[in-house]
Design a protein around this motif. Sequence first.
Motif, PDB file in Angstrom:
ATOM      1  N   PRO A 157       0.822  -1.205   0.000  1.00  0.00           N
ATOM      2  CA  PRO A 157       0.000   0.000   0.000  1.00  0.00           C
ATOM      3  C   PRO A 157       0.866   1.270   0.000  1.00  0.00           C
ATOM      4  CG  PRO A 157      -0.954  -1.614   1.482  1.00  0.00           C
ATOM      5  CD  PRO A 157       0.358  -2.185   1.005  1.00  0.00           C
ATOM      6  N   MET A 158       1.941   1.219   0.783  1.00  0.00           N
ATOM      7  CA  MET A 158       2.857   2.357   0.850  1.00  0.00           C
ATOM      8  C   MET A 158       3.513   2.621  -0.514  1.00  0.00           C
ATOM      9  SD  MET A 158       6.221   2.442   3.271  1.00  0.00           S
ATOM     10  CE  MET A 158       5.407   2.416   4.822  1.00  0.00           C
ATOM     11  N   VAL A 159       3.999   1.551  -1.146  1.00  0.00           N
ATOM     12  CA  VAL A 159       4.741   1.747  -2.396  1.00  0.00           C
ATOM     13  C   VAL A 159       3.786   2.099  -3.556  1.00  0.00           C
ATOM     14  CG1 VAL A 159       6.494   0.771  -3.929  1.00  0.00           C
ATOM     15  CG2 VAL A 159       6.483   0.142  -1.527  1.00  0.00           C
ATOM     16  N   ARG A 160       2.545   1.592  -3.478  1.00  0.00           N
ATOM     17  CA  ARG A 160       1.554   1.989  -4.511  1.00  0.00           C
ATOM     18  C   ARG A 160       1.323   3.490  -4.476  1.00  0.00           C
ATOM     19  NH1 ARG A 160      -2.354  -2.219  -2.331  1.00  0.00           N
ATOM     20  NH2 ARG A 160      -1.468  -4.096  -3.250  1.00  0.00           N
ATOM     21  N   ALA A 161       1.220   4.032  -3.249  1.00  0.00           N
ATOM     22  CA  ALA A 161       1.017   5.483  -3.131  1.00  0.00           C
ATOM     23  C   ALA A 161       2.225   6.227  -3.710  1.00  0.00           C
ATOM     24  CB  ALA A 161       0.805   5.863  -1.669  1.00  0.00           C
ATOM     25  N   SER A 162       3.411   5.662  -3.503  1.00  0.00           N
ATOM     26  CA  SER A 162       4.627   6.292  -4.040  1.00  0.00           C
ATOM     27  C   SER A 162       4.621   6.268  -5.557  1.00  0.00           C
ATOM     28  CB  SER A 162       5.875   5.553  -3.569  1.00  0.00           C
ATOM     29  OG  SER A 162       5.909   5.493  -2.192  1.00  0.00           O
ATOM     30  N   ALA A 163       4.202   5.125  -6.123  1.00  0.00           N
ATOM     31  CA  ALA A 163       4.184   5.010  -7.585  1.00  0.00           C
ATOM     32  C   ALA A 163       3.256   6.082  -8.166  1.00  0.00           C
ATOM     33  CB  ALA A 163       3.722   3.612  -7.997  1.00  0.00           C
ATOM     34  N   ARG A 164       2.159   6.329  -7.460  1.00  0.00           N
ATOM     35  CA  ARG A 164       1.203   7.338  -7.951  1.00  0.00           C
ATOM     36  C   ARG A 164       1.764   8.758  -7.805  1.00  0.00           C
ATOM     37  NH1 ARG A 164      -1.601   9.732  -4.499  1.00  0.00           N
ATOM     38  NH2 ARG A 164      -2.009   7.963  -3.122  1.00  0.00           N
ATOM     39  N   VAL A 165       2.251   9.089  -6.620  1.00  0.00           N
ATOM     40  CA  VAL A 165       2.645  10.490  -6.390  1.00  0.00           C
ATOM     41  C   VAL A 165       3.892  10.869  -7.210  1.00  0.00           C
ATOM     42  CG1 VAL A 165       4.019  10.112  -4.289  1.00  0.00           C
ATOM     43  CG2 VAL A 165       2.908  12.278  -4.605  1.00  0.00           C
ATOM     44  N   GLU A 181       9.808 -17.688   6.572  1.00  0.00           N
ATOM     45  CA  GLU A 181       8.605 -17.306   5.821  1.00  0.00           C
ATOM     46  C   GLU A 181       8.843 -15.947   5.175  1.00  0.00           C
ATOM     47  OE1 GLU A 181       6.073 -15.128   9.414  1.00  0.00           O
ATOM     48  OE2 GLU A 181       5.068 -16.250   7.863  1.00  0.00           O
ATOM     49  N   LEU A 182       8.125 -15.694   4.102  1.00  0.00           N
ATOM     50  CA  LEU A 182       8.239 -14.411   3.415  1.00  0.00           C
ATOM     51  C   LEU A 182       6.838 -13.849   3.222  1.00  0.00           C
ATOM     52  CD1 LEU A 182       9.605 -12.178   1.781  1.00  0.00           C
ATOM     53  CD2 LEU A 182       9.659 -13.721  -0.182  1.00  0.00           C
ATOM     54  N   ARG A 183       6.650 -12.644   3.739  1.00  0.00           N
ATOM     55  CA  ARG A 183       5.328 -12.038   3.603  1.00  0.00           C
ATOM     56  C   ARG A 183       5.427 -10.700   2.877  1.00  0.00           C
ATOM     57  NH1 ARG A 183       2.518 -11.784   9.418  1.00  0.00           N
ATOM     58  NH2 ARG A 183       3.674 -13.439  10.442  1.00  0.00           N
ATOM     59  N   VAL A 184       4.354 -10.356   2.197  1.00  0.00           N
ATOM     60  CA  VAL A 184       4.226  -9.034   1.592  1.00  0.00           C
ATOM     61  C   VAL A 184       2.858  -8.508   1.999  1.00  0.00           C
ATOM     62  CG1 VAL A 184       4.019  -7.776  -0.588  1.00  0.00           C
ATOM     63  CG2 VAL A 184       5.710  -9.610  -0.387  1.00  0.00           C
ATOM     64  N   CYS A 185       2.822  -7.286   2.482  1.00  0.00           N
ATOM     65  CA  CYS A 185       1.526  -6.681   2.840  1.00  0.00           C
ATOM     66  C   CYS A 185       0.883  -6.175   1.546  1.00  0.00           C
ATOM     67  CB  CYS A 185       1.760  -5.543   3.818  1.00  0.00           C
ATOM     68  SG  CYS A 185       0.313  -4.503   4.038  1.00  0.00           S
ATOM     69  N   THR A 186      -0.307  -6.653   1.256  1.00  0.00           N
ATOM     70  CA  THR A 186      -0.967  -6.278  -0.005  1.00  0.00           C
ATOM     71  C   THR A 186      -2.136  -5.313   0.205  1.00  0.00           C
ATOM     72  OG1 THR A 186      -2.244  -8.300   0.211  1.00  0.00           O
ATOM     73  CG2 THR A 186      -0.337  -8.373  -1.267  1.00  0.00           C
ATOM     74  N   ARG A 231      -6.209   0.100  -0.204  1.00  0.00           N
ATOM     75  CA  ARG A 231      -5.087  -0.265  -1.090  1.00  0.00           C
ATOM     76  C   ARG A 231      -3.912   0.702  -0.975  1.00  0.00           C
ATOM     77  NH1 ARG A 231      -4.630  -3.646  -5.020  1.00  0.00           N
ATOM     78  NH2 ARG A 231      -3.630  -2.118  -6.391  1.00  0.00           N
ATOM     79  N   THR A 232      -4.165   1.863  -0.380  1.00  0.00           N
ATOM     80  CA  THR A 232      -3.090   2.833  -0.124  1.00  0.00           C
ATOM     81  C   THR A 232      -3.296   3.391   1.284  1.00  0.00           C
ATOM     82  OG1 THR A 232      -4.436   4.505  -1.215  1.00  0.00           O
ATOM     83  CG2 THR A 232      -2.671   3.546  -2.536  1.00  0.00           C
ATOM     84  N   PRO A 233      -2.270   3.978   1.871  1.00  0.00           N
ATOM     85  CA  PRO A 233      -2.385   4.395   3.271  1.00  0.00           C
ATOM     86  C   PRO A 233      -3.324   5.588   3.453  1.00  0.00           C
ATOM     87  CG  PRO A 233      -0.084   4.303   2.570  1.00  0.00           C
ATOM     88  CD  PRO A 233      -0.901   4.167   1.345  1.00  0.00           C
TER      89      PRO A 233
END
Length: 456
Positions: free
Chosen positions: A318-326, A345-350, A360-362
Amino acid sequence: MNATIIGSQMGDEGKGGIVDVFGDGADVVVRYQGGDNAGHTVAEDGTEYALRLLPSGVVRGKTGVLGNGCVVSLETLFDEIDTLRERGLEPDVRVSSRAHVVLPYHRVLDQLSETARSETTDAVGTTGNGIGPAYEDKASRRGIRIADLLAPEVLRERLEYAVALKRRLVDEPSATGSGNAFDVDHLFETLREYGKRLEANGMIVDTGEFLTERSREGETILFESAQGTHIDVDHGTYPFVTSSNPTAGGAIVGTGVSPSVVADGHVIGVVKSYLTRVGNGPLPTEFEEDVADDFRETVGGFGTVTGRPRRIGWLDLPMVRASARVNGFTGIALNHVDALAGLEELRVCTAYELEGETLRTPPSTVEAWNRCSPQYERFETWSDRDWRAIADQGYDALPEAARTFVEFVSADLECPVFAVGVGPDREETIVLRNPFDPTDREQDDRNTGRDHPVSS
Ligand code: GDP
Ligand code: IMO
Ligand code: MG
């Protein structure tokens, strides 16, 4: 053709290394905001450079420019230039006549304000370099600019005004252990000396004019952001932010070029495969303390400037999506893929869940952000291996699980991958596309949509 490299998270994504890799294709590398709160690491064949103020491109012999949006500690500036000279480099550095100077009293005030806030649990956890107070003075129209160092009467008048105001903020300036930080005569003499050195070396320029001219002559510019999108004073986790605009818009106002110069090329978001934060503020995917300690042991998660332990969390989309937009990312560089090796384990916050809603964004306040629960997707892990050899062989040599992870992130952000970092060294970055490659651009122009995420 130009390019802009931006931190998509909260700093320390490995911007220095990516600027170094792509800086080969640039003639000029420009910092446009921040000051010596940054710490950008360039590692070249085992030799490491940690730059706080100078643009990372100086390591490759590129002209390094500090734009008007930067706040400049002259002590750090000349220390870094001298250190690089001792190491055999000849840095060509220019500084904007409009850039503001970080003065010793800014550091004192930064520390005093942090101490006062710590009693209210609102401390930002700044780097203590006087960055916030220097930007405060800029906005309050009592800053000292680089050009003022060349005009003794103006300099003295401005210092007398500013220092008198600062003294009122500090009960007993002499008791702060701040030496001569509030002494007009001392400040005047020191700044005049720095001014003479800058002038004698032809370092002071109008960066808007300088960069526009170089661009017209066909030279390429790489804009190097410091900090990260989510510690941007406007777009970050306010008030737990730095005092400038690391986002792409900052490259325009922070240098004096027109928007078309920044728009004439790629904007690459540097993404760390996990998440770190130095200082306070929300971090929904933060690890439990003992897990963070183990992780830090293996990946060395300590601040480049302050040496403080970095807080660690899972990659937060969610954080990086906002970055891609701004920022309008046209590509990403995904770093630290090697650092995830060997995890159980490997997790990604979606997504986040907030009061029964999926985000989907913060959200725009830290109060809401602190109440968000991260929603995770789990991925297959991969084991540690000879990453240098993998980097030599290229993208397809990555473990399949790592490729799945990279492609998932790329597809989610709808951004092609320009580089994958599998180690700190220049040679440990797998380059898939180069923002300065003209054939790549022709291909982009032909495609109306976006390419396959990792097409080379
Ligand atoms: P910056 O502030 O964004 O330039 O990043 P820093 O230099 O503060 O922190 C990044 C740290 O990670 C530095 O020590 C880099 O040398 C290192 N680094 C960068 N990319 C990678 C990578 O892909 N893998 C690993 N293991 N380390 C990396
Ligand atoms: P690079 O360019 C990580 C953080 C500080 C603090 C907040 C405000 O190396 O990625 P400041 O001194 O700027 O007033 O501190 O911002 N911070 C950084 N964190 N990387 C950085 O730079 C940072 N620059 C500032 O830790 O939380
Ligand atoms: Mg750093």
